[in-house]
Write a protein that holds these residues in place. Structure first.
Motif, PDB file in Angstrom:
ATOM      1  N   HIS A  11       8.305 -53.691  26.917  1.00  0.00           N
ATOM      2  CA  HIS A  11       8.895 -55.040  26.917  1.00  0.00           C
ATOM      3  C   HIS A  11       8.466 -55.742  28.202  1.00  0.00           C
ATOM      4  N   HIS A  15       6.061 -59.533  29.751  1.00  0.00           N
ATOM      5  CA  HIS A  15       5.580 -60.895  29.470  1.00  0.00           C
ATOM      6  C   HIS A  15       4.203 -61.090  30.090  1.00  0.00           C
ATOM      7  N   GLN A  49       6.631 -59.933  24.921  1.00  0.00           N
ATOM      8  CA  GLN A  49       7.812 -60.471  24.232  1.00  0.00           C
ATOM      9  C   GLN A  49       7.867 -61.991  24.302  1.00  0.00           C
ATOM     10  N   HIS A  81      17.070 -54.107  27.479  1.00  0.00           N
ATOM     11  CA  HIS A  81      17.644 -54.216  28.837  1.00  0.00           C
ATOM     12  C   HIS A  81      18.966 -53.449  28.983  1.00  0.00           C
ATOM     13  N   ASP A 110      10.271 -55.509  31.762  1.00  0.00           N
ATOM     14  CA  ASP A 110      10.665 -56.903  31.595  1.00  0.00           C
ATOM     15  C   ASP A 110      10.039 -57.802  32.662  1.00  0.00           C
ATOM     16  N   GLU A 153      11.702 -61.550  21.917  1.00  0.00           N
ATOM     17  CA  GLU A 153      12.979 -60.908  22.076  1.00  0.00           C
ATOM     18  C   GLU A 153      14.142 -61.806  21.666  1.00  0.00           C
TER      19      GLU A 153
HETATM   20 ZN   LIG Z   1      11.911 -60.133  28.327  1.00  0.00          ZN
END
Ligand SMILES: [Zn+2]
Length: 580
Positions: free
Chosen positions: A94, A96, A250, A407, A461, A332
């Motif tokens: 996960h 970006h 995501q 998360h 993340d 997400e």
């Molecule tokens: Zn994210």
């Protein structure tokens, strides 16, 4: 090659060698095999085997064992690891990375800096390789709390501190989604010249959110498509340096065309959905994608009939692409906004279930209407499951769709069991709480989740709220300490091997690549990293030093994509000059 002045004999020798080369190329046209020998190669397989040698052919591990075990042939390149530790390539389930690739300017990763001096050293190193006058930017992935160890209060680097190391490059530094933001003298001159000017104070701080976002979008307006491609190339380079070989991206928030709103729209996490993947597609067509980039599509829309999500599900193939670039699912967000509320989220979720796509939703641990978001999501998924399982052909509901809650700073056993019953899994995150976690804003409960037996995997993340560097997340999982050194997640710690397993072997499920990626076993994808130190030996790499682990050799799909085995290549984020 310059042939002038060569003696006839040596010219003949060169011609012979060129023809041998041609035969070699002909014989090796399937691509060279790669053999790594004399390593301490942790396979992370179910038996936890440690081997000394691997052979990778046609992008897959072809042999895994010891030196005498397999030979390779003339088309095999051999690399001697000289006893170094190697592990499977890190899978970040996960992040970006697409947004990171779209950043304007020359991205300068300051997520590893632990002092203002280290921020300066990172900028100084980047400035040395970028032509004067071009922008250096550090946008997202860090938190100012990491730059000023206690008792000092958290702060940005000042204009004066930035000028010291970047006198000839304009600089923009921006935390998180929309600031705080700082610049140097050349940046200040640029922003002052805009109409209307963007105010910058004497310390280089660009004051409110509105002006920070204007500053960001002023740089975006200058960006060319070639620069977007370069940016994605740099993002993959940085990933290879820290050991990430696969990303499950995501997405981003939709641009709304308001570049200076107080609400933070068109900020760091926003992109143009029509154009956001152009640079990835262009590099793919040029054969220049050297990390695996899997794609989830983020759907944020307020219309309760979710027309955009409906169009996506009708017109795009899921789980489609090849082993390097692949469209996976929805996430997400699944309609609605930042939180799982209202008809848009509910209807969008039902649509995804009916279309039988994968789905991922994030939980930030906030209460919505007095109820924690993770309870709302899991209960919502349960009721969608109950609704669709009575429809024709959908009797298994969502139980085989592998929906993922991401998360999860907070969770309990009751809801873990509910999610398990729905066939779901959990994407854990480390770096977010490492850079900005507190005694109450802590978690995730690694121990509770791992011990529950639910499908779990690790992610960063990155690149807004959290760093991409996986070793920061692993440090946090192992020690429970944030970037300021405070113990905030005691009682939920993992071992080093457990957390690395979540970042490798256990992430195959999250990509629908069960048994194909994440371990070093014959037949699996040939992704491997050689580490800067022996991560598994706490006498050689202390807990504190986990933060400094990185890759010195990164192999993706059987190809070397980053090589610093001899220590000569200066890393972009510059480990060596990082400690001034
Ligand atoms: Zn994210």
């Amino acid at each position: 090659m310059n042939f002038i002045g060569l003696a006839a004999g040596s010219l003949a020798a060169i011609l012979v060698s060129l023809s041998v080369q041609a035969q070699d190329d002909e014989r090796c046209k399937q691509g060279k095999s790669l053999r790594l020998v004399n390593g301490k190669i942790h396979t992370m397989d179910s038996r936890d085997r440690v081997v000394s040698s691997v052979l990778i052919r046609n992008g897959r591990f072809a042999a895994v064992g010891s030196e005498g075990h397999h030979g390779g042939d003339d088309c095999t390149e051999v690399i001697n690891l000289r006893g170094r530790t190697a592990v499977p390539g890190i899978i970040d389930n996960h992040n970006h990375v697409v947004l990171l690739g779209l950043r304007p300017g020359h991205d300068t990763r300051i997520e590893n800096a632990r002092s203002i001096a280290e921020v300066q050293a990172t900028f100084a190193a980047r400035a040395r390789e970028i032509p004067e006058g071009q922008w250096l930017t550090a946008l997202g992935g860090f938190n100012i709390s990491q730059f000023t160890p206690p008792p000092a209060t958290a702060r940005m680097p000042t204009l004066q501190e930035l000028d010291t190391v970047t006198p000839k490059h304009p600089v923009l530094v921006m935390q998180g989604f929309n600031g705080p933001t700082a610049t140097n003298s050349l940046g200040k001159a640029f922003f002052s010249g805009l109409n209307p000017p963007i105010p910058v104070d004497d310390n280089g701080v660009i004051p409110p959110v509105t002006q920070s976002i204007r500053a960001l979008n002023a740089l975006r307006a200058l960006q060319t498509f070639a620069e977007q491609k370069r940016g994605l190339g740099y993002a993959m380079t940085y990933a290879a340096e820290v050991g990430v070989t696969t990303h499950l991206d995501q997405g981003g928030f939709p641009n709304v065309g308001v570049a200076n709103s107080d609400n933070g729209v068109d900020a760091l996490a926003n992109f143009d959905r029509y154009r956001a993947y152009d640079s990835l597609r262009a590099l793919y067509q040029e054969g220049k994608v050297f990390n695996r980039i899997w794609i989830n599509f983020l759907h944020m829309e307020s219309d309760p009939t979710t027309p955009e999500l409906n169009a996506r599900l009708l017109n795009v193939f899921n789980d489609f692409g090849d082993d390097m670039v692949r469209v996976l699912g929805i996430g997400e967000f699944t309609g609605g906004g930042l939180f799982p509320t209202g008809d848009a989220w509910r209807n969008g979720t039902r649509l995804v279930a009916m279309a039988r796509w994968r789905n991922e939703n994030h939980s930030l641990g906030f209460n919505v209407g007095g109820i924690p978001d993770w309870k709302i999501i899991i209960d919502g998924w349960q009721s969608v499951h109950d609704e669709v399982r009575v429809m024709p052909g959908l009797s298994d509901g969502i139980t085989n769709l592998r929906w993922v809650l991401a998360h999860v700073p907070f969770m309990d056993t009751e809801y873990l069991n509910k999610l398990k019953g729905l066939g779901g899994g959990i994407s854990l995150v480390g770096g977010w709480r490492y850079i900005s976690g507190t005694a109450t804003g802590n978690g995730p409960p690694f121990r509770l989740i791992i011990d529950s037996g639910i499908r779990a995997g690790m992610s960063s993340d990155g690149m807004q709220i959290s760093p991409m560097n996986p070793w920061l997340g692993m440090y946090y999982a192992v020690t429970g300490r944030n970037a300021r050194g405070d113990l905030i997640n005691a009682g939920q710690l993992t071992t080093r091997k457990e957390i690395l397993r979540l970042y490798t072997a256990d992430n195959d499920w999250f990509l629908n690549l069960d048994g194909k990626i994440g371990t070093i076993e014959e037949g699996r994808f040939g992704d491997l990293i050689v580490l800067s130190g022996d991560y598994f030996d706490s006498k050689k790499v202390s807990d504190e030093e986990i933060k400094d682990v990185h890759s010195v050799l990164t192999v993706v799909n059987g190809k070397v994509v980053h090589d610093n085995l001899d220590g000569k290549k200066r890393m972009y984020w510059n480990r060596d000059s990082r400690r001034p």
